[in-house]
Design a protein around this motif. Sequence first.
Motif, PDB file in Angstrom:
ATOM      1  N   ALA A  88      30.801  32.381  49.375  1.00 57.72           N
ATOM      2  CA  ALA A  88      31.800  33.178  49.873  1.00 57.72           C
ATOM      3  C   ALA A  88      31.310  34.773  50.262  1.00 57.72           C
ATOM      4  O   ALA A  88      30.187  34.924  50.134  1.00 57.72           O
ATOM      5  CB  ALA A  88      32.801  33.322  48.714  1.00 57.72           C
ATOM      6  N   MET A  89      32.320  35.437  50.577  1.00 58.99           N
ATOM      7  CA  MET A  89      32.039  36.787  50.513  1.00 58.99           C
ATOM      8  C   MET A  89      32.408  37.594  49.450  1.00 58.99           C
ATOM      9  O   MET A  89      33.601  37.146  48.944  1.00 58.99           O
ATOM     10  CB  MET A  89      32.885  37.600  51.896  1.00 58.99           C
ATOM     11  N   GLU A 104      45.176  52.949  44.750  1.00 57.74           N
ATOM     12  CA  GLU A 104      44.228  52.230  45.650  1.00 57.74           C
ATOM     13  C   GLU A 104      42.792  52.059  45.365  1.00 57.74           C
ATOM     14  O   GLU A 104      42.316  52.798  44.619  1.00 57.74           O
ATOM     15  CB  GLU A 104      44.215  53.403  47.037  1.00 57.74           C
ATOM     16  N   GLN A 105      42.417  50.911  45.677  1.00 59.28           N
ATOM     17  CA  GLN A 105      41.159  50.410  45.616  1.00 59.28           C
ATOM     18  C   GLN A 105      40.315  50.552  46.699  1.00 59.28           C
ATOM     19  O   GLN A 105      40.790  50.208  47.742  1.00 59.28           O
ATOM     20  CB  GLN A 105      41.137  49.058  44.962  1.00 59.28           C
ATOM     21  N   TYR A 106      38.991  50.851  46.752  1.00 51.36           N
ATOM     22  CA  TYR A 106      38.226  51.206  47.815  1.00 51.36           C
ATOM     23  C   TYR A 106      37.052  50.154  47.861  1.00 51.36           C
ATOM     24  O   TYR A 106      36.502  50.098  46.632  1.00 51.36           O
ATOM     25  CB  TYR A 106      37.638  52.563  47.879  1.00 51.36           C
ATOM     26  N   PHE A 107      37.044  49.525  48.943  1.00 51.98           N
ATOM     27  CA  PHE A 107      36.322  48.385  48.757  1.00 51.98           C
ATOM     28  C   PHE A 107      34.845  48.431  49.688  1.00 51.98           C
ATOM     29  O   PHE A 107      34.781  49.359  50.490  1.00 51.98           O
ATOM     30  CB  PHE A 107      36.754  47.032  49.722  1.00 51.98           C
TER      31      PHE A 107
ATOM     32  N   GLU B  42      33.135  43.274  57.568  1.00 54.58           N
ATOM     33  CA  GLU B  42      33.465  44.713  56.884  1.00 54.58           C
ATOM     34  C   GLU B  42      34.335  44.361  55.467  1.00 54.58           C
ATOM     35  O   GLU B  42      35.080  43.422  55.573  1.00 54.58           O
ATOM     36  CB  GLU B  42      33.911  45.932  57.827  1.00 54.58           C
ATOM     37  N   GLY B  43      34.431  45.258  54.788  1.00 54.60           N
ATOM     38  CA  GLY B  43      35.194  45.145  53.559  1.00 54.60           C
ATOM     39  C   GLY B  43      36.560  45.568  53.890  1.00 54.60           C
ATOM     40  O   GLY B  43      36.566  46.492  54.942  1.00 54.60           O
TER      41      GLY B  43
END
Lengths: 116, 114
Positions: A88-89, A104-107, B42-43
Amino acid sequence: EPEVTQTPSHQVTQMGQEVILRCVPISNHLYFYWYRQILGQKVEFLVSFYNNEISEKSEIFDDQFSVERPDGSNFTLKIRSTKLEDSAMYFCASNINLAGGVYEQYFGPGTRLTVT
Amino acid sequence: DQQVKQNSPSLSVQEGRISILNCDYTNSMFDYFLWYKKYPAEGPTFLISISSIKDKNEDGRFTVFLNKSAKHLSLHIVPSQPGDSAVYFCAASGGGGSNYKLTFGKGTLLTVNP
């Protein structure tokens, strides 16, 4: 602009091997997460981590998985004995301060894990 | 267990027109909603969010509308630009000790044609 980084970008491993995926969250963030996205499926929550301990984990996050923040900057996901279905990613994310009402979550860009 | 649903896998619009992406949810504990944009390899990139105490939030070309009674939200992009072509994910976060994990929909592939 600060960003979440992840290494490696692609990891190929044989079934049964251990892998460690690494993440460097944004420096002033306090909450850290791992998600994964199996090809063609949606992004799924694995685990959240705050104050050096797991705060929540999904049913996917079984005993084969562990997380660690070994120093002040890295956040790692370890899979002890990989299975084919772990391919998976894997995305790391971070959040600055839930108590302040900022959700907010930053990926990061993700690590593509391929188990053969 | 599809708590967040994006029923349109794809959407195609002309440059300059409005793009409307829809999302439905089933969990009434969700109290914060977010839209992410994702390019291949990309994320997810955070776009815009809305709290359940509001019904609209606007940021430049992006506006999110929330209809709590219908458990429905939508993202409007106007005017649409070719660079907006990406997969858009709706995500929801719940209170009550959930630690604010995000629950994602399956995504909608937006294609903006020049």
